[in-house]
Design a protein around this motif. Sequence first.
Motif, mmCIF file in Angstrom:
data_model
loop_
_atom_site.group_PDB
_atom_site.id
_atom_site.type_symbol
_atom_site.label_atom_id
_atom_site.label_comp_id
_atom_site.label_asym_id
_atom_site.label_seq_id
_atom_site.Cartn_x
_atom_site.Cartn_y
_atom_site.Cartn_z
ATOM 1 N N ASP A 324 -73.963 38.316 61.338
ATOM 2 C CA ASP A 324 -73.879 38.566 59.901
ATOM 3 C C ASP A 324 -72.416 38.689 59.481
ATOM 4 O O ASP A 324 -71.661 39.461 60.076
ATOM 5 C CB ASP A 324 -74.610 39.866 59.529
ATOM 6 N N PRO A 325 -71.978 37.952 58.470
ATOM 7 C CA PRO A 325 -70.581 38.058 58.033
ATOM 8 C C PRO A 325 -70.268 39.410 57.419
ATOM 9 O O PRO A 325 -69.130 39.849 57.413
ATOM 10 C CB PRO A 325 -70.441 36.921 57.020
ATOM 11 N N GLU A 326 -71.257 40.064 56.845
ATOM 12 C CA GLU A 326 -71.054 41.385 56.262
ATOM 13 C C GLU A 326 -72.390 42.105 56.221
ATOM 14 O O GLU A 326 -73.437 41.521 56.439
ATOM 15 C CB GLU A 326 -70.463 41.288 54.857
ATOM 16 N N SER A 327 -72.341 43.390 55.950
ATOM 17 C CA SER A 327 -73.550 44.188 55.931
ATOM 18 C C SER A 327 -74.372 43.864 54.701
ATOM 19 O O SER A 327 -73.870 43.282 53.738
ATOM 20 C CB SER A 327 -73.195 45.677 55.937
ATOM 21 N N PRO A 328 -75.666 44.280 54.657
ATOM 22 C CA PRO A 328 -76.499 44.046 53.492
ATOM 23 C C PRO A 328 -75.953 44.678 52.215
ATOM 24 O O PRO A 328 -76.281 44.245 51.120
ATOM 25 C CB PRO A 328 -77.840 44.687 53.890
ATOM 26 N N ASP A 329 -75.111 45.712 52.356
ATOM 27 C CA ASP A 329 -74.548 46.362 51.175
ATOM 28 C C ASP A 329 -73.278 45.695 50.695
ATOM 29 O O ASP A 329 -72.650 46.153 49.746
ATOM 30 C CB ASP A 329 -74.228 47.834 51.483
ATOM 31 N N GLY A 330 -72.863 44.631 51.384
ATOM 32 C CA GLY A 330 -71.623 43.989 51.016
ATOM 33 C C GLY A 330 -70.412 44.646 51.647
ATOM 34 O O GLY A 330 -69.281 44.311 51.335
ATOM 35 N N GLU A 331 -70.629 45.583 52.573
ATOM 36 C CA GLU A 331 -69.527 46.248 53.233
ATOM 37 C C GLU A 331 -69.000 45.339 54.338
ATOM 38 O O GLU A 331 -69.774 44.823 55.141
ATOM 39 C CB GLU A 331 -69.996 47.565 53.861
ATOM 40 N N PRO A 332 -67.697 45.093 54.406
ATOM 41 C CA PRO A 332 -67.178 44.275 55.505
ATOM 42 C C PRO A 332 -67.375 44.981 56.829
ATOM 43 O O PRO A 332 -67.292 46.199 56.907
ATOM 44 C CB PRO A 332 -65.688 44.121 55.167
ATOM 45 N N LEU A 333 -67.623 44.189 57.855
ATOM 46 C CA LEU A 333 -67.790 44.764 59.176
ATOM 47 C C LEU A 333 -66.438 45.136 59.754
ATOM 48 O O LEU A 333 -65.392 44.873 59.179
ATOM 49 C CB LEU A 333 -68.486 43.766 60.097
#
Length: 353
Positions: A324-333
């Motif tokens: 996943d490029p980022e979390s479901p909340d739009g938080e960068p990993l």
Amino acid sequence: MNRRTVPSILSRLPVDPYVLALLATVGLAALLPVSGTAATFAGGASTGAVGLLFFLYGARLSTREVADGLRHWRLHVTVLACTFVLFPLLGLAARGLVPFVLTPQLYSGLLFLCLVPSTVQSSIAFTSIARGNVPAAICAGSFSSLVGIVVTPLLAALLIGGGTAGFSADSLFKIVAQLLLPFLAGQLLRRWVAGFLTRHRKVLGLVDRGSVLLVVYTAFSEGMVTGIWHQVTPARLGALLAVEAVLLAAMLAASWYGAKRLGFVREDRVAIQFAGSKKSLAAGLPMATVLFGAHASLAVLPLMLFHQMQLMVCAVLAKRRADDPESPDGEPLAAGPISGPVARTRFPTTVGE
């Protein structure tokens, strides 16, 4: 598909090699079960193996790691709630499947599965692959194992007592003598034996696995001698697998979305999902032999099947979360891979978890 493709595909399947060894042990018990004097000897050896296992569990558990983990108490409480509250509630709800889908004996094994503590090694491995909070997964698995030493037998006595297990004062004495006392002895002697355990980790790993195989062989041999396996049909086994698939899916969803609702960041939710949705085969097998006696073979069957299922499903899920490029909340990993000693450690998904 050519001949070279088949081995390549098989090598990628997340099948725990030790589960294959367990299945081979079950087959050996079916073909050559022990009885009479040999069964008495095997039973004594199995009892000693259980005590040794829990002694090693106690000696390996670092009290410093447990103390450091208390700082992230909300995460650990959430994992414990998944393991010892939500799982048992789902197990109790499955009571409505008896006798149409599950036999009473298989249901007792399924309910026992829901009471077993979480894993350590596989939770760490999958959390690391999915780029989650690895230190939290380490502490959460350790806490669950520690709590399970006491809570699992107590919950079993409360929820399964009076049924197949036949709990009594003698059963409680066996729990204390075979599980709790060796564990406490390991903790007390950790100061003197920790170095030895570290230096001989590989050899002791073989001792762990050999002890579990002995426990499985003894339990399934007793089941063969008493004719308990005539109560299980292929249709019942298929139904059990379907029920366990629903149970695993429900816990994966509940642990992920429940942690999100509680406000945990993405890395913590990964640790909660993998630590809160799985069950430890290494802890459950010895406990079952003490708690269920002659019925242990059917009691551990649901746990063995669930163990392999959770490894296969979570291996796929962990890889998907890692991509996943980022979390479901739009938080960068996290900007990069996990650093430090944890990142350099290989965490195999063995039978120990």
